[in-house]
Design an enzyme around this catalytic site. Structure first.
Site, PDB file in Angstrom:
ATOM      1  N   GLY A 154       0.832  -1.192   0.000  1.00 38.05           N
ATOM      2  CA  GLY A 154       0.000   0.000   0.000  1.00 38.05           C
ATOM      3  C   GLY A 154       0.871   1.249   0.000  1.00 38.05           C
ATOM      4  CB  CYS A 155       0.229   4.651   1.265  1.00 36.62           C
ATOM      5  SG  CYS A 155       1.093   6.210   1.520  1.00 36.62           S
ATOM      6  CG  PHE A 156       5.867   4.919  -0.783  1.00 33.09           C
ATOM      7  CD1 PHE A 156       5.269   6.116  -0.451  1.00 33.09           C
ATOM      8  CD2 PHE A 156       6.446   4.816  -2.044  1.00 33.09           C
ATOM      9  CE1 PHE A 156       5.245   7.198  -1.323  1.00 33.09           C
ATOM     10  CE2 PHE A 156       6.448   5.891  -2.933  1.00 33.09           C
ATOM     11  CZ  PHE A 156       5.839   7.080  -2.569  1.00 33.09           C
TER      12      PHE A 156
END
Length: 228
Positions: free
Chosen positions: A53-55
Site C-alpha cells: 500500500g502507501c509507502f
C-alpha cells in the site's frame, strides 16, 4: 518571487502527493502467526523490498523496528522511464509503491520482518488496494533479494494461508526482484516530517502504535531517518 513560487509549488505537490485522502474505516492489526521457517541469512547487512500500500506507512513502521538500518520509499516492478509518483498513480506502469529496507539479521530476522509486515502494515487479503488507496500500484507483494528470503517468504505465505487467521484468501504475491527506484525526496521520512498530516494521523500512526504494543522487543521509539 522565485522563492515564493517554489514554496507554493512544493506545498501543492505535498497536498496532492502520495496517498488518498482518508475516507474509510480504520484498519485493524492482526496477530500473524509466528513463522515456522526461521531465516538463516548469516552475518552482514541484508536488504529486502516490501510493497504494502502507501509507502509512507510501510516506511514509517519499519523505521521504528530495531535492527533496520535504512528504509527508503520507492517504486518497484516497472521501467525507469515511468518511475515517478505522478506517472505511477495514473496506472499501467507495473510499479508498486514499495520500501527497500536494509537490516541486520542478527538483530531482526527476515521471518520476523514478515510477521511484523502482515500483523500491522498490510492486509494480505486485499488485491490491488490497501485502506483507502486503490490501484495495482498499491498491491501487497514481497520481493526477496536472495534464495533464503524467497524460501522463507514462500513458507510463510503458505503457513498464513493455512492458519485461519484471515477469513479471506491470501493474495499477497512474491515478485521477482527488478530495479528499485527511490521516490522523490519529499516522500522520504514522510511520517517523521509530517506527523500531523491527516493521512498519517488516521492511517499510519496507528500502525506504529500497534507495532509498539504487539512487538515491544522489536520496537524503537526514535524514527530512523534516511541519511540522504
Amino acid at each position: 518571487m522565485k522563492r515564493a513560487l517554489a514554496l507554493s509549488l512544493a506545498a501543492a505537490a505535498l497536498s496532492l502527493s502520495a496517498c488518498s485522502s482518508p475516507a474509510f474505516a480504520l484498519e485493524e492489526p492482526v496477530n500473524a502467526p509466528a513463522p515456522k521457517r526461521i531465516a538463516k541469512e548469516g552475518a552482514g547487512l541484508k536488504t529486502a523490498i516490501f510493497a504494502g500500500g502507501c509507502f509512507w506507512g510501510v516506511e514509517g513502521v519499519f523505521s521504528h523496528v530495531k535492527g533496520v538500518k535504512s528504509a527508503v520509499s520507492g517504486f518497484h516492478g516497472g521501467a525507469a522511464g515511468t518511475a515517478s509518483y505522478n506517472r505511477i498513480v495514473t496506472g499501467g506502469t507495473n510499479h508498486a509503491e514499495a520500501v527497500m529496507i536494509t537490516y541486520d539479521p542478527y538483530v531482526v530476522r527476515y521471518d520476523e520482518l514478515l510477521r511484523i509486515f502482515f500483523s500491522v502494515v498490510t492486509d494480505p487479503t486485499l488485491k490491488n488496494r490497501q485502506g483507502p488507496d486503490v490501484g495495482a500500484h498499491y498491491r501487497s507483494a514481497l520481493v526477496p533479494m536472495n534464495a533464503e528470503q524467497r524460501a522463507v517468504a514462500q513458507a510463510y505465505l503458505k503457513q498464513m494461508g493455512a492458519s485461519n487467521v484471515w477469513k479471506s484468501p491470501i493474495v499477497t504475491r512474491i515478485e521477482k526482484h527488478r530495479k528499485f527506484y527511490a521516490a522523490e525526496q519529499y516522500h522520504q521520512d514522510f511520517m517523521a516530517k509530517n506527523p500531523s498530516h491527516g493521512y498519517i494521523v488516521r492511517w499510519d500512526a496507528p500502525k506504529v502504535r500497534a507495532l509498539k504494543v504487539m512487538f515491544p522487543s522489536d520496537y524503537r521509539a526514535n524514527f530512523l531517518r534516511d541519511a540522504s
